[in-house]
Design an enzyme around this catalytic site. Sequence first.
Site, mmCIF file in Angstrom:
data_model
loop_
_atom_site.group_PDB
_atom_site.id
_atom_site.type_symbol
_atom_site.label_atom_id
_atom_site.label_comp_id
_atom_site.label_asym_id
_atom_site.label_seq_id
_atom_site.Cartn_x
_atom_site.Cartn_y
_atom_site.Cartn_z
ATOM 1 C CE LYS A 113 35.643 -16.360 32.692
ATOM 2 N NZ LYS A 113 36.702 -17.202 33.258
HETATM 3 C C1 LIG Z 1 38.053 -16.837 33.418
HETATM 4 C C2 LIG Z 1 38.786 -17.633 34.399
HETATM 5 C C3 LIG Z 1 39.872 -17.085 35.111
HETATM 6 C C4 LIG Z 1 40.388 -15.694 34.836
HETATM 7 O O1 LIG Z 1 39.478 -14.698 35.240
HETATM 8 P P1 LIG Z 1 39.657 -13.200 34.704
HETATM 9 O O2 LIG Z 1 38.453 -12.481 35.180
HETATM 10 O O3 LIG Z 1 39.695 -13.310 33.204
HETATM 11 O O4 LIG Z 1 40.925 -12.685 35.258
HETATM 12 C C5 LIG Z 1 40.477 -17.871 36.073
HETATM 13 N N1 LIG Z 1 40.071 -19.136 36.308
HETATM 14 C C6 LIG Z 1 39.040 -19.698 35.645
HETATM 15 C C7 LIG Z 1 38.663 -21.097 35.940
HETATM 16 C C8 LIG Z 1 38.362 -18.966 34.677
HETATM 17 O O5 LIG Z 1 37.334 -19.533 34.029
#
Ligand SMILES: *Cc1c(COP(=O)(O)O)cnc(C)c1O
Length: 498
Positions: A113
């Site tokens: 993120k």
């Molecule tokens: C948010 C997240 C995901 C999922 O990503 P999306 O964009 O919501 O599909 C997968 N792995 C981790 C560690 C995340 O923080």
Amino acid sequence: MLYTSTRDKSVRVSSAQAIAQGISKDGGLFVPEEIPQISADFIDVLVGMDYISRAKQVLALYLTDFTPEEIDRCVSGAYKEGKFSSEKVSPLKKIKNGANILELWRGPTCAFKDMALQLLPYLLTTAAKKTVADKEIVILVATSGDTGKAALEGFRDVPGTRIMVFYPNDGVSPMQKLQMTTQEGKNVCVCAINGNFDDAQNGVKKIFTDPAVAEKLAENGMMFSSANSINWGRLVPQIVYYISAYCDMIQNGEIKNGDAINIVVPTGNFGNILAAYYAKCMGVPVKKLICASNANNVLTDFLTTGVYDRNRAFYTTTSPSMDILISSNLERLLFHLCKEDDDRVRAWMQSLSANGTYTVEEDVKTQLLTLFAAGCCDDEATKETIRKTFADGYLCDTHTAVAVNVFESYTKQTGDSTPTVIASTANPFKFSAAVLRAVEGSVPTDTDEFDQVELLIEKTGDPCPPQLATLRGKTPRFTACCEKDDMERQVYEMLGIR
Ligand SMILES: *Cc1c(COP(=O)(O)O)cnc(C)c1O
């Protein structure tokens, strides 16, 4: 370039407006009216650049109402030296099964993120200056664990902004919880809810789209925006790293410019894999987008049958950031695949909110089957994949392990040997208990999260990122927990308005 809404094609706004607003008034998501194209020559130019320069080039294609100076300032600020623990920002690591792991978790909060949420505050404040200069921006976040911390870290003490994060009380790892509840900054607030991620996301969406709430904020000189991947400003930065990974593979001699690759993404809200879809639409040669899910496999079913059905058991798994049954960003994909027929999108989304299910027709289903492969695995298989991948020389977290597992099943089933990028979405120390259980066989019962970190360091020799290790002993600042129907009031309380 203008942006429209997936639920109302008459909407036409600039990228600044789309980013500042977060979500369209009709409840739809903003999408570009057309997807910019890049040529092999353009990719050749990018190959010679570093991550920051590549990002500037790609962003300029989407944010046409930002000046080059603005883009420059945003991107340089987000990815400047010292913020990410790799000078490549998101390095590629080749592992024994032949795949290239794209490490997207080198940022301040150790999850992918950060790739978007280090940049979003810059984009959002720049966009707000252009569109709603005098208003204070209130960021509301629903998180399954990682978005919350990354958004808090990105927005903390950013002038003209406030941020409030809701997370499911029993739905995040202890490390994730501590990361959020100890957050510093004058403009931040964190609140647990009694419910799961979908409850948090629904609650936030409801607050966002309620005109009465918007009016109340306006009276107080404020407006909402979103740091969730429903905000276009979250998606653009994610497109960059797929294009950049393609360039790195050319640079490494793994492929030649023009060769196809596959991309595997551990998926929850469908934001990360949607960014890979946009990269493909722009001209990056991608053969298959491989969607990996955990036991909450609503997307596996959808991408293989065309039936989306959230009426099923919800599982709390060892990959909590993917414990999601309503994947918001799918709406954007559907809009593109049905040739931008907003009536159809509205009908599907209405059916989803009324009945928890919808079925796409043959024209869309055919495209899904061509574009995507999909697979899922449960916690037991995730654990075994971490064990085996570690034995082969690479320690991965639970989310990444789901992707590795699905990749290996896919290649076994299809014999497809296309060079592959696997998105690695979190540092393994963020989920120490589950990772330790996988590599060690068990976890001593009298240990806490930080003892487990120590044991994992001992076992693997891998370093724990200091920003996680130093959480030990910190006292939580935010301990409130509310009912899901009480979120609106919590927001007013934080903002000090009645
Ligand atoms: C948010 C997240 C995901 C999922 O990503 P999306 O964009 O919501 O599909 C997968 N792995 C981790 C560690 C995340 O923080």
